[in-house]
Scaffold this motif. Structure first.
Motif, PDB file in Angstrom:
ATOM      1  N   ASP A 281     -15.541  74.043 -77.261  1.00  0.00           N
ATOM      2  CA  ASP A 281     -14.539  74.944 -77.805  1.00  0.00           C
ATOM      3  C   ASP A 281     -13.726  75.470 -76.631  1.00  0.00           C
ATOM      4  O   ASP A 281     -14.298  75.887 -75.616  1.00  0.00           O
ATOM      5  CB  ASP A 281     -15.205  76.116 -78.537  1.00  0.00           C
ATOM      6  N   ILE A 282     -12.410  75.454 -76.751  1.00  0.00           N
ATOM      7  CA  ILE A 282     -11.546  75.934 -75.672  1.00  0.00           C
ATOM      8  C   ILE A 282     -11.119  77.359 -75.967  1.00  0.00           C
ATOM      9  O   ILE A 282     -10.502  77.632 -77.001  1.00  0.00           O
ATOM     10  CB  ILE A 282     -10.300  75.037 -75.507  1.00  0.00           C
ATOM     11  N   ALA A 283     -11.458  78.281 -75.073  1.00  0.00           N
ATOM     12  CA  ALA A 283     -11.078  79.685 -75.200  1.00  0.00           C
ATOM     13  C   ALA A 283     -10.063  80.003 -74.106  1.00  0.00           C
ATOM     14  O   ALA A 283     -10.412  80.032 -72.923  1.00  0.00           O
ATOM     15  CB  ALA A 283     -12.294  80.588 -75.079  1.00  0.00           C
ATOM     16  N   PHE A 284      -8.812  80.213 -74.499  1.00  0.00           N
ATOM     17  CA  PHE A 284      -7.765  80.516 -73.530  1.00  0.00           C
ATOM     18  C   PHE A 284      -7.759  82.007 -73.203  1.00  0.00           C
ATOM     19  O   PHE A 284      -7.825  82.847 -74.105  1.00  0.00           O
ATOM     20  CB  PHE A 284      -6.392  80.107 -74.072  1.00  0.00           C
ATOM     21  N   GLU A 285      -7.697  82.306 -71.906  1.00  0.00           N
ATOM     22  CA  GLU A 285      -7.629  83.686 -71.458  1.00  0.00           C
ATOM     23  C   GLU A 285      -6.392  83.833 -70.573  1.00  0.00           C
ATOM     24  O   GLU A 285      -6.278  83.179 -69.539  1.00  0.00           O
ATOM     25  CB  GLU A 285      -8.893  84.077 -70.690  1.00  0.00           C
ATOM     26  N   THR A 286      -5.447  84.670 -70.998  1.00  0.00           N
ATOM     27  CA  THR A 286      -4.204  84.821 -70.251  1.00  0.00           C
ATOM     28  C   THR A 286      -4.257  86.051 -69.355  1.00  0.00           C
ATOM     29  O   THR A 286      -4.825  87.086 -69.725  1.00  0.00           O
ATOM     30  CB  THR A 286      -2.996  84.921 -71.200  1.00  0.00           C
ATOM     31  N   MET A 287      -3.660  85.909 -68.184  1.00  0.00           N
ATOM     32  CA  MET A 287      -3.583  87.002 -67.214  1.00  0.00           C
ATOM     33  C   MET A 287      -2.472  86.662 -66.232  1.00  0.00           C
ATOM     34  O   MET A 287      -1.886  85.571 -66.293  1.00  0.00           O
ATOM     35  CB  MET A 287      -4.922  87.163 -66.486  1.00  0.00           C
ATOM     36  N   SER A 288      -2.161  87.581 -65.324  1.00  0.00           N
ATOM     37  CA  SER A 288      -1.128  87.298 -64.330  1.00  0.00           C
ATOM     38  C   SER A 288      -1.556  86.112 -63.473  1.00  0.00           C
ATOM     39  O   SER A 288      -2.750  85.935 -63.191  1.00  0.00           O
ATOM     40  CB  SER A 288      -0.880  88.511 -63.435  1.00  0.00           C
ATOM     41  N   PHE A 289      -0.581  85.303 -63.069  1.00  0.00           N
ATOM     42  CA  PHE A 289      -0.894  84.112 -62.286  1.00  0.00           C
ATOM     43  C   PHE A 289      -1.654  84.475 -61.013  1.00  0.00           C
ATOM     44  O   PHE A 289      -2.595  83.781 -60.622  1.00  0.00           O
ATOM     45  CB  PHE A 289       0.397  83.361 -61.939  1.00  0.00           C
ATOM     46  N   SER A 290      -1.257  85.571 -60.377  1.00  0.00           N
ATOM     47  CA  SER A 290      -1.887  85.941 -59.101  1.00  0.00           C
ATOM     48  C   SER A 290      -3.353  86.323 -59.268  1.00  0.00           C
ATOM     49  O   SER A 290      -4.099  86.350 -58.288  1.00  0.00           O
ATOM     50  CB  SER A 290      -1.125  87.099 -58.457  1.00  0.00           C
ATOM     51  N   GLY A 291      -3.800  86.606 -60.499  1.00  0.00           N
ATOM     52  CA  GLY A 291      -5.188  86.977 -60.711  1.00  0.00           C
ATOM     53  C   GLY A 291      -6.088  85.840 -61.134  1.00  0.00           C
ATOM     54  O   GLY A 291      -7.312  86.019 -61.248  1.00  0.00           O
ATOM     55  N   LEU A 292      -5.510  84.653 -61.357  1.00  0.00           N
ATOM     56  CA  LEU A 292      -6.296  83.547 -61.912  1.00  0.00           C
ATOM     57  C   LEU A 292      -7.383  83.051 -60.955  1.00  0.00           C
ATOM     58  O   LEU A 292      -8.526  82.818 -61.374  1.00  0.00           O
ATOM     59  CB  LEU A 292      -5.364  82.396 -62.298  1.00  0.00           C
ATOM     60  N   VAL A 293      -7.040  82.863 -59.692  1.00  0.00           N
ATOM     61  CA  VAL A 293      -8.025  82.341 -58.739  1.00  0.00           C
ATOM     62  C   VAL A 293      -9.180  83.321 -58.572  1.00  0.00           C
ATOM     63  O   VAL A 293     -10.355  82.927 -58.525  1.00  0.00           O
ATOM     64  CB  VAL A 293      -7.355  82.037 -57.387  1.00  0.00           C
ATOM     65  N   GLY A 294      -8.874  84.615 -58.514  1.00  0.00           N
ATOM     66  CA  GLY A 294      -9.928  85.620 -58.404  1.00  0.00           C
ATOM     67  C   GLY A 294     -10.838  85.627 -59.616  1.00  0.00           C
ATOM     68  O   GLY A 294     -12.059  85.799 -59.488  1.00  0.00           O
ATOM     69  N   ALA A 295     -10.246  85.430 -60.806  1.00  0.00           N
ATOM     70  CA  ALA A 295     -11.047  85.395 -62.032  1.00  0.00           C
ATOM     71  C   ALA A 295     -11.983  84.190 -62.043  1.00  0.00           C
ATOM     72  O   ALA A 295     -13.134  84.283 -62.479  1.00  0.00           O
ATOM     73  CB  ALA A 295     -10.130  85.370 -63.249  1.00  0.00           C
ATOM     74  N   LEU A 296     -11.493  83.053 -61.538  1.00  0.00           N
ATOM     75  CA  LEU A 296     -12.340  81.865 -61.443  1.00  0.00           C
ATOM     76  C   LEU A 296     -13.461  82.083 -60.445  1.00  0.00           C
ATOM     77  O   LEU A 296     -14.630  81.780 -60.714  1.00  0.00           O
ATOM     78  CB  LEU A 296     -11.495  80.650 -61.046  1.00  0.00           C
ATOM     79  N   ASP A 297     -13.133  82.626 -59.304  1.00  0.00           N
ATOM     80  CA  ASP A 297     -14.124  82.857 -58.258  1.00  0.00           C
ATOM     81  C   ASP A 297     -15.214  83.825 -58.727  1.00  0.00           C
ATOM     82  O   ASP A 297     -16.391  83.673 -58.396  1.00  0.00           O
ATOM     83  CB  ASP A 297     -13.416  83.412 -57.023  1.00  0.00           C
ATOM     84  N   ALA A 298     -14.816  84.805 -59.552  1.00  0.00           N
ATOM     85  CA  ALA A 298     -15.767  85.810 -60.035  1.00  0.00           C
ATOM     86  C   ALA A 298     -16.549  85.353 -61.257  1.00  0.00           C
ATOM     87  O   ALA A 298     -17.458  86.053 -61.702  1.00  0.00           O
ATOM     88  CB  ALA A 298     -15.020  87.101 -60.365  1.00  0.00           C
TER      89      ALA A 298
END
Length: 256
Positions: A68-85
């Motif tokens: 199941d694909i769950a899309f989570e939107t946020m500012s582009f500059s925060g995407l890498v940090g969200a992945l890392d965390a």
């Protein structure tokens, strides 16, 4: 990135804490995919619906893998940090493979081949390509790879680079900056769809390969392998090319 998007409609319900993000994705058969929702035509919102090339690709990956694909939107500059965390499992937002990112994350095969493009206000004949950015003010999106590509130019010290989370296209059209740089495919689509007086300046000056990043641990690599296998199937059966034709009228998923 071209406009601020309210993300609440598209945020998936929070998953339980304490497990690694990649493990959650595999245990619950849910892949949490981060994107900005503001990068037309790759990921954008129209009539309250999240859509675009990236959305279609990830939905096809979900059908192929059973996730199941769950899309989570946020500012582009925060995407890498969200992945890392571990708040998301991957990013589908035209993430360019770079040595710096490869040192931190593990990537799938590229699924988009593109180039960095200079865009100017229509009628600006003084800038005909990247070489003419000497002494100019140039905008790039905050967190993108285009700042680094400009800094790699031999005359980089002569360019004033501004990083934006605001509307770089609008500021270029209004003359607040001399030009902006983004990928050629998005630039061409923006010019076609937008009423802003903009024009491409010369040819792309750097090849870009975009792929899906995952955390570089055992669970992340295992998840990467599953998604990579799905991309291979979607490439071989023509699905990636079909999605590309839908959004761009050409195939940007092949290096040929």
């Amino acid at each position: 990135m071209f406009k601020s998007i309210a993300a609440a409609t598209f945020l998936s319900a929070a998953l339980s804490v304490g497990l690694s993000g990649a493990a959650l994705a595999q245990d619950n058969q849910t892949l949490r995919v981060g994107m900005s929702g503001g990068y037309f035509p790759f990921t954008f919102v129209k009539q309250d619906v999240l859509q675009g090339f990236e959305v279609d690709v990830m939905n096809a990956v979900g059908e192929e893998t059973g996730f199941d694909i769950a899309f989570e939107t946020m500012s582009f500059s925060g995407l890498v940090g969200a992945l890392d965390a571990g708040r998301i499992d991957t990013i589908a937002n035209q993430i360019t493979i770079t040595p710096e990112r490869e040192a931190k994350f593990t990537f799938t095969q590229p699924y988009v081949y593109d180039g960095a493009q200079v865009v100017v206000r229509d009628g600006n004949d003084e800038i005909a390509g990247v070489e003419d950015l000497r002494g100019r003010t140039v905008a790039v999106n905050l967190g993108s790879n285009f700042e680094q590509l400009l800094r790699e130019q031999p005359f980089a010290e002569e360019i004033e680079i501004k990083t934006y989370e605001a509307n770089i296209a609008q500021d270029t059209a209004l003359g607040r900056v001399d030009a902006f740089v983004m990928d050629r495919v998005s630039s061409a689509q923006l010019i076609q769809e937008s009423p802003l007086p903009l024009a491409l300046a010369g040819k792309p000056f750097s090849e870009i390969r975009n792929a899906l990043p995952f955390r570089n641990d055992e669970a992340g690599i295992a998840l990467r392998d599953k998604i990579d296998a799905a991309l291979t199937t979607l490439r071989e059966n023509g699905t990636l090319a079909e999605i590309s034709q839908k959004w761009f009228g050409t195939d940007i998923t092949s290096p040929e």
